[in-house]
Each structure stands twice: as structure tokens, then as C-alpha cells.
Enzyme design. Structure first.
Site, PDB file in Angstrom:
ATOM      1  CG  ASP A  65      -3.680 -16.913  16.278  1.00 11.54           C
ATOM      2  OD1 ASP A  65      -2.913 -15.874  16.017  1.00 11.54           O
ATOM      3  OD2 ASP A  65      -2.890 -17.643  16.622  1.00 11.54           O
TER       4      ASP A  65
HETATM    5  N1  URA Z   1      -1.036 -17.483  21.104  1.00 15.20           N
HETATM    6  C1  URA Z   1      -1.220 -18.053  19.933  1.00 15.20           C
HETATM    7  O1  URA Z   1      -0.474 -18.713  19.288  1.00 15.20           O
HETATM    8  N2  URA Z   1      -2.494 -17.703  19.378  1.00 15.20           N
HETATM    9  C2  URA Z   1      -3.413 -16.816  19.675  1.00 15.20           C
HETATM   10  O2  URA Z   1      -4.335 -16.548  19.304  1.00 15.20           O
HETATM   11  C3  URA Z   1      -2.958 -16.117  20.966  1.00 15.20           C
HETATM   12  C4  URA Z   1      -1.616 -16.541  21.788  1.00 15.20           C
END
Ligand code: URA
Length: 225
Positions: free
Chosen positions: A102
Site C-alpha cells: 500500500d
Molecule cells: N497488507 C496490507 O494491509 N497492506 C500492505 O501494504 C501489505 C499487506
């Protein structure tokens, strides 16, 4: 292929770096100093840089310690992408990130131009482990840890068994073998908590080690699985 293109694809630097290297008479092709960027070469030629053999590799692998604030995409009209942090010396042709972190997540991100390997790493059948360092808003109780390890409902899907290592009251290292959209955040949400900081510290056999935030390092394929 033109010599300057070949040298760039071998990771010697950008086209302009390579031209400088050629001018400095640092390149030998089949035993002879070569300074024209235009001559044609192939993998059958013996090419040396400062008398060291240069290896041509069709597939490349790099890891990045991704900073927050960048989306994992090869291009985007609105947001800054992880490709903007890739340094010039990296072979950029057909390079893409394997999987996704993310925008606000930091940590280990693999880049390659190897489609089949990427497919294998992301295949749900492969169960490739990923370890996330998680800081949550509230205390993560032992009961929460049990639930996270057994599997929690993240909106109609029960997560596969995971493992948790407690780091502090509200901090854990969470190992999962899946990679669902926002999975870690949703898992913490399922135990009435909220992720405030997330960093991937391991992906398959790859670890961040002392790679600085924003730094990129070339690795070998054998290090991945
Ligand atoms: N899980 C998440 O919630 N975000 C990420 O970036 C990776 C795994």
C-alpha cells in the site's frame, strides 16, 4: 545489439555513463579496446570492463526498501510511483514490482523483468511467506494473537493460518502466506484494532537486512526461493 545498449543492459550505467566509460578506454571487445558505442555485439563476444568480464543477464532481480508515500504501480497520473525511486543504474526495461504494498506501507518490494517467476511468487498455490512488522493503535491481546493465527474473517473470507511473534504490547511480526488486498490491515481490523505502521520485513527468502529506506540492491534469483 549496439555496444552502448548492451553495456547499459549489463548494468554498467545509463547510456551517457557508458559513453564516458568507452571514452576512458575501459572496455575491451574480444581483446581490443573499443570506444565506439555504435558497433554491434552479442552475447558470443568477450566483453571486459577494466579487464573484468561483463555478464549479460536476460532476467534481473532487485529489492527496494519502499518508503511510504509511493504507490506500487509502473505508472500513475495522480500519484508518485515506486518506479520514480528506481535509480538510473537499474535496468529499467520491462521492470515491474512483484505484488503490491500500500501507499503508506514501507519495506521489502521485489522488482524483476521475469514474468514466470513473478507469477510463481504470487500464485496462491505457492504459499510464499511474507513477514510484516505491525504497529497497532491499541494493545494486541494474547486472545487477538490466537485469533489472528487461526484465521479471521476479513469480509467474507477467512484468512489462512498465520503466525505472530509479539514485539511489544501493540507490536507484532505477522507471517502470512497469502497476499489479499489490504490483508494485514483487514486482519487487525477483524480483532477490533487498527494498523498505524506497517513494514514488510521478509518476502519469500528475501530479507531487508540493512537496506536503507528508498535504497535498491540487485540480487540473484537463487536468493529468492
Ligand atoms: N497488507 C496490507 O494491509 N497492506 C500492505 O501494504 C501489505 C499487506
Amino acid at each position: 545489439m549496439r555496444l552502448d545498449k548492451y553495456l547499459t543492459e549489463c548494468g554498467l550505467g545509463s547510456r551517457s555513463d557508458v559513453k564516458k566509460i568507452l571514452k576512458m578506454r575501459e572496455i575491451k571487445v574480444n581483446g581490443k579496446i573499443e570506444f565506439s558505442p555504435k558497433i554491434n555485439v552479442s552475447t558470443a563476444d568477450k566483453i571486459l570492463h577494466n579487464d573484468e568480464m561483463i555478464e549479460y543477464k536476460a532476467t534481473r532481480y532487485y529489492i527496494m526498501n519502499k518508503p511510504a508515500g509511493y504507490i506500487t504501480a509502473t505508472e500513475d497520473k495522480k500519484h508518485k510511483t515506486v518506479m520514480e525511486i528506481i535509480p538510473e543504474w537499474v535496468i529499467q526495461k520491462n521492470l515491474f514490482p512483484v505484488g503490491r504494498l500500500d501507499k503508506d506501507t514501507e519495506g521489502l518490494l521485489l522488482f524483476t523483468n521475469d514474468g514466470p517467476l513473478s507469477h510463481e511468487l504470487l500464485s496462491p498455490k505457492k504459499h510464499v511467506d511474507k513477514i510484516y512488522y505491525v504497529e497497532a493503535e491499541k494493545t494486541i491481546t494474547d486472545e487477538d494473537i490466537k485469533k489472528l493465527e487461526l484465521g479471521v474473517d476479513i469480509g467474507g473470507y477467512i484468512t489462512k493460518p498465520s503466525s505472530c511473534e509479539r514485539v511489544d504490547k501493540n507490536k507484532i511480526n505477522l507471517t502470512i502466506s497469502e497476499g489479499r488486498f489490504h490483508q494485514v490491515k483487514k486482519m487487525l481490523h477483524a480483532v477490533d484494532n487498527c494498523v498505524v505502521y506497517l513494514k514488510r520485513i521478509k518476502f519469500a527468502n528475501l530479507e531487508l537486512g540493512n537496506l536503507e529506506i528508498g535504497e535498491v540492491k540487485e540480487i540473484n534469483m537463487e536468493e529468492i526461493l
